[in-house]
Design a protein around this motif. Structure first.
Motif, PDB file in Angstrom:
ATOM      1  N   ILE A  22       0.845  -1.206   0.000  1.00 10.94           N
ATOM      2  CA  ILE A  22       0.000   0.000   0.000  1.00 10.94           C
ATOM      3  C   ILE A  22       0.876   1.249   0.000  1.00 10.94           C
ATOM      4  O   ILE A  22       0.612   2.207  -0.747  1.00 10.94           O
ATOM      5  CB  ILE A  22      -0.971  -0.015   1.200  1.00 10.94           C
ATOM      6  CG1 ILE A  22      -2.003  -1.131   1.021  1.00 10.94           C
ATOM      7  CG2 ILE A  22      -1.669   1.344   1.350  1.00 10.94           C
ATOM      8  CD1 ILE A  22      -2.815  -1.418   2.267  1.00 10.94           C
ATOM      9  N   CYS A  23       1.913   1.255   0.818  1.00  4.97           N
ATOM     10  CA  CYS A  23       2.827   2.398   0.857  1.00  4.97           C
ATOM     11  C   CYS A  23       3.478   2.622  -0.506  1.00  4.97           C
ATOM     12  O   CYS A  23       3.598   3.771  -0.964  1.00  4.97           O
ATOM     13  CB  CYS A  23       3.895   2.206   1.937  1.00  4.97           C
ATOM     14  SG  CYS A  23       3.274   2.389   3.616  1.00  4.97           S
ATOM     15  N   GLN A  24       3.882   1.542  -1.154  1.00  9.09           N
ATOM     16  CA  GLN A  24       4.479   1.656  -2.483  1.00  9.09           C
ATOM     17  C   GLN A  24       3.464   2.245  -3.463  1.00  9.09           C
ATOM     18  O   GLN A  24       3.804   3.122  -4.264  1.00  9.09           O
ATOM     19  CB  GLN A  24       4.955   0.288  -2.971  1.00  9.09           C
ATOM     20  CG  GLN A  24       5.689   0.361  -4.296  1.00  9.09           C
ATOM     21  CD  GLN A  24       6.245  -1.004  -4.711  1.00  9.09           C
ATOM     22  OE1 GLN A  24       5.945  -2.023  -4.102  1.00  9.09           O
ATOM     23  NE2 GLN A  24       7.055  -0.994  -5.743  1.00  9.09           N
ATOM     24  N   GLU A  25       2.222   1.798  -3.381  1.00  8.43           N
ATOM     25  CA  GLU A  25       1.164   2.315  -4.255  1.00  8.43           C
ATOM     26  C   GLU A  25       0.946   3.809  -4.018  1.00  8.43           C
ATOM     27  O   GLU A  25       0.649   4.559  -4.938  1.00  8.43           O
ATOM     28  CB  GLU A  25      -0.135   1.529  -4.009  1.00  8.43           C
ATOM     29  CG  GLU A  25      -1.252   1.844  -4.958  1.00  8.43           C
ATOM     30  CD  GLU A  25      -0.990   1.408  -6.398  1.00  8.43           C
ATOM     31  OE1 GLU A  25      -1.522   2.081  -7.296  1.00  8.43           O
ATOM     32  OE2 GLU A  25      -0.244   0.415  -6.621  1.00  8.43           O
ATOM     33  N   LEU A  26       1.111   4.246  -2.761  1.00 11.11           N
ATOM     34  CA  LEU A  26       0.937   5.657  -2.399  1.00 11.11           C
ATOM     35  C   LEU A  26       2.216   6.467  -2.579  1.00 11.11           C
ATOM     36  O   LEU A  26       2.227   7.676  -2.313  1.00 11.11           O
ATOM     37  CB  LEU A  26       0.472   5.770  -0.938  1.00 11.11           C
ATOM     38  CG  LEU A  26      -0.909   5.206  -0.621  1.00 11.11           C
ATOM     39  CD1 LEU A  26      -1.148   5.199   0.883  1.00 11.11           C
ATOM     40  CD2 LEU A  26      -1.989   6.006  -1.346  1.00 11.11           C
ATOM     41  N   SER A  27       3.289   5.813  -2.988  1.00 13.54           N
ATOM     42  CA  SER A  27       4.603   6.461  -3.149  1.00 13.54           C
ATOM     43  C   SER A  27       5.085   7.105  -1.859  1.00 13.54           C
ATOM     44  O   SER A  27       5.553   8.244  -1.838  1.00 13.54           O
ATOM     45  CB  SER A  27       4.553   7.509  -4.276  1.00 13.54           C
ATOM     46  OG  SER A  27       4.221   6.897  -5.499  1.00 13.54           O
ATOM     47  N   VAL A  28       4.962   6.364  -0.765  1.00 15.04           N
ATOM     48  CA  VAL A  28       5.435   6.841   0.527  1.00 15.04           C
ATOM     49  C   VAL A  28       6.251   5.716   1.177  1.00 15.04           C
ATOM     50  O   VAL A  28       5.908   4.539   1.054  1.00 15.04           O
ATOM     51  CB  VAL A  28       4.256   7.295   1.430  1.00 15.04           C
ATOM     52  CG1 VAL A  28       3.313   6.161   1.746  1.00 15.04           C
ATOM     53  CG2 VAL A  28       4.753   7.948   2.690  1.00 15.04           C
ATOM     54  N   GLN A  29       7.326   6.093   1.861  1.00 17.55           N
ATOM     55  CA  GLN A  29       8.138   5.113   2.561  1.00 17.55           C
ATOM     56  C   GLN A  29       7.339   4.536   3.739  1.00 17.55           C
ATOM     57  O   GLN A  29       6.662   5.289   4.449  1.00 17.55           O
ATOM     58  CB  GLN A  29       9.417   5.766   3.092  1.00 17.55           C
ATOM     59  CG  GLN A  29      10.412   6.149   2.035  1.00 17.55           C
ATOM     60  CD  GLN A  29      11.007   4.894   1.395  1.00 17.55           C
ATOM     61  OE1 GLN A  29      11.296   3.903   2.047  1.00 17.55           O
ATOM     62  NE2 GLN A  29      11.165   4.958   0.072  1.00 17.55           N
ATOM     63  N   PRO A  30       7.414   3.243   3.977  1.00  9.39           N
ATOM     64  CA  PRO A  30       6.706   2.663   5.124  1.00  9.39           C
ATOM     65  C   PRO A  30       7.063   3.333   6.451  1.00  9.39           C
ATOM     66  O   PRO A  30       6.181   3.580   7.276  1.00  9.39           O
ATOM     67  CB  PRO A  30       7.134   1.192   5.104  1.00  9.39           C
ATOM     68  CG  PRO A  30       7.454   0.926   3.669  1.00  9.39           C
ATOM     69  CD  PRO A  30       8.059   2.212   3.158  1.00  9.39           C
ATOM     70  N   THR A  31       8.334   3.657   6.666  1.00  9.90           N
ATOM     71  CA  THR A  31       8.721   4.315   7.914  1.00  9.90           C
ATOM     72  C   THR A  31       8.095   5.697   8.035  1.00  9.90           C
ATOM     73  O   THR A  31       7.696   6.122   9.124  1.00  9.90           O
ATOM     74  CB  THR A  31      10.254   4.434   8.016  1.00  9.90           C
ATOM     75  OG1 THR A  31      10.755   5.092   6.836  1.00  9.90           O
ATOM     76  CG2 THR A  31      10.906   3.079   8.173  1.00  9.90           C
ATOM     77  N   THR A  32       7.976   6.401   6.904  1.00 10.10           N
ATOM     78  CA  THR A  32       7.328   7.716   6.913  1.00 10.10           C
ATOM     79  C   THR A  32       5.854   7.573   7.272  1.00 10.10           C
ATOM     80  O   THR A  32       5.311   8.351   8.066  1.00 10.10           O
ATOM     81  CB  THR A  32       7.476   8.395   5.530  1.00 10.10           C
ATOM     82  OG1 THR A  32       8.872   8.532   5.240  1.00 10.10           O
ATOM     83  CG2 THR A  32       6.800   9.746   5.496  1.00 10.10           C
ATOM     84  N   LYS A  33       5.192   6.563   6.695  1.00 10.20           N
ATOM     85  CA  LYS A  33       3.766   6.361   6.962  1.00 10.20           C
ATOM     86  C   LYS A  33       3.539   5.972   8.417  1.00 10.20           C
ATOM     87  O   LYS A  33       2.598   6.473   9.051  1.00 10.20           O
ATOM     88  CB  LYS A  33       3.189   5.286   6.029  1.00 10.20           C
ATOM     89  CG  LYS A  33       1.692   5.200   6.110  1.00 10.20           C
ATOM     90  CD  LYS A  33       1.096   6.524   5.661  1.00 10.20           C
ATOM     91  CE  LYS A  33      -0.391   6.549   5.785  1.00 10.20           C
ATOM     92  NZ  LYS A  33      -0.939   7.888   5.520  1.00 10.20           N
ATOM     93  N   VAL A  34       4.390   5.116   8.968  1.00 10.41           N
ATOM     94  CA  VAL A  34       4.257   4.739  10.377  1.00 10.41           C
ATOM     95  C   VAL A  34       4.408   5.975  11.258  1.00 10.41           C
ATOM     96  O   VAL A  34       3.628   6.198  12.191  1.00 10.41           O
ATOM     97  CB  VAL A  34       5.274   3.645  10.767  1.00 10.41           C
ATOM     98  CG1 VAL A  34       5.326   3.462  12.280  1.00 10.41           C
ATOM     99  CG2 VAL A  34       4.919   2.332  10.087  1.00 10.41           C
ATOM    100  N   ARG A  35       5.411   6.805  10.965  1.00 14.76           N
ATOM    101  CA  ARG A  35       5.604   8.042  11.737  1.00 14.76           C
ATOM    102  C   ARG A  35       4.375   8.934  11.641  1.00 14.76           C
ATOM    103  O   ARG A  35       3.897   9.464  12.639  1.00 14.76           O
ATOM    104  CB  ARG A  35       6.856   8.793  11.272  1.00 14.76           C
ATOM    105  CG  ARG A  35       7.137  10.041  12.139  1.00 14.76           C
ATOM    106  CD  ARG A  35       8.387  10.793  11.731  1.00 14.76           C
ATOM    107  NE  ARG A  35       8.243  11.370  10.402  1.00 14.76           N
ATOM    108  CZ  ARG A  35       8.911  10.972   9.315  1.00 14.76           C
ATOM    109  NH1 ARG A  35       9.789  10.005   9.388  1.00 14.76           N
ATOM    110  NH2 ARG A  35       8.714  11.556   8.155  1.00 14.76           N
ATOM    111  N   GLU A  36       3.830   9.109  10.437  1.00 14.43           N
ATOM    112  CA  GLU A  36       2.626   9.929  10.259  1.00 14.43           C
ATOM    113  C   GLU A  36       1.453   9.376  11.069  1.00 14.43           C
ATOM    114  O   GLU A  36       0.710  10.136  11.699  1.00 14.43           O
ATOM    115  CB  GLU A  36       2.250  10.003   8.779  1.00 14.43           C
ATOM    116  CG  GLU A  36       3.193  10.811   7.931  1.00 14.43           C
ATOM    117  CD  GLU A  36       2.903  10.682   6.438  1.00 14.43           C
ATOM    118  OE1 GLU A  36       1.995   9.901   6.045  1.00 14.43           O
ATOM    119  OE2 GLU A  36       3.600  11.353   5.656  1.00 14.43           O
TER     120      GLU A  36
END
Length: 169
Positions: A22-36
């Motif tokens: 999902i993160c790849q589909e959203l073009s966001v790093q998994p660590t960035t998404k977890v932090r958000e």
């Protein structure tokens, strides 16, 4: 801002893979998404840390209309204990509502400055559990809303804390 701490969580490999996809589909790093996600959770829930008293009123699926479960929780359980003994409290006046404590949370108290004794409550390790019922009227016609019940219970506990202060247990 320095970011040197991290949170670890154990999740299934399937969940981890889906999250990464999902993160790849959203073009966001998994660590960035977890932090958000963590930062948003802290923003959304930080008010809980400021509440001396939290009140939860819910109707479990097996309860009839007009019957509710109530939990009142103190941030600091020692606030309403004196020398290891719970401080009893009178229930607030709630028109067309009736509170009833669970076993172990009942106390007998004087009714609003009179000598009449009535059922009240007591906190056990900072928690009070009981039931709320509509009284003599259908739930959908009750003039005392659940939000008013929550506010009245919060105010009752807060006034007790203010009155008794913070004494050593």
């Amino acid at each position: 801002m320095e970011k040197d701490s991290f949170i670890k969580a154990r999740i299934s490999s399937a969940t981890k893979t889906q999250f990464e996809d999902i993160c790849q589909e959203l073009s966001v790093q998994p660590t960035t998404k977890v932090r958000e996600l963590v930062e948003q959770f802290v923003r959304d829930e930080s008010e809980r840390l400021k509440e001396e008293v939290s009140v939860d009123v819910k109707r479990p699926p097996d309860y009839q209309s007009g019957a509710w479960r109530v939990t009142v929780r103190l941030r600091n359980p020692a606030d309403l204990e004196r020398w290891g003994v719970p401080v009893p409290f009178a229930f607030p006046d709630l028109p067309k509502r009736r509170l009833h404590p669970d076993d172990g949370y009942l106390a007998v108290v004087r009714k609003n400055g009179s000598d009449e004794l009535v059922i009240g409550g007591q906190f056990v390790k900072g928690i009070w559990h009981g039931h709320l019922y509509t009284n003599g009227i259908p739930e959908d016609e009750n003039p005392t809303s659940i939000e008013e019940v929550k506010a009245a219970l919060r105010e009752t506990a807060t006034k007790l804390i203010d009155r008794f202060g913070r004494m050593p247990a």
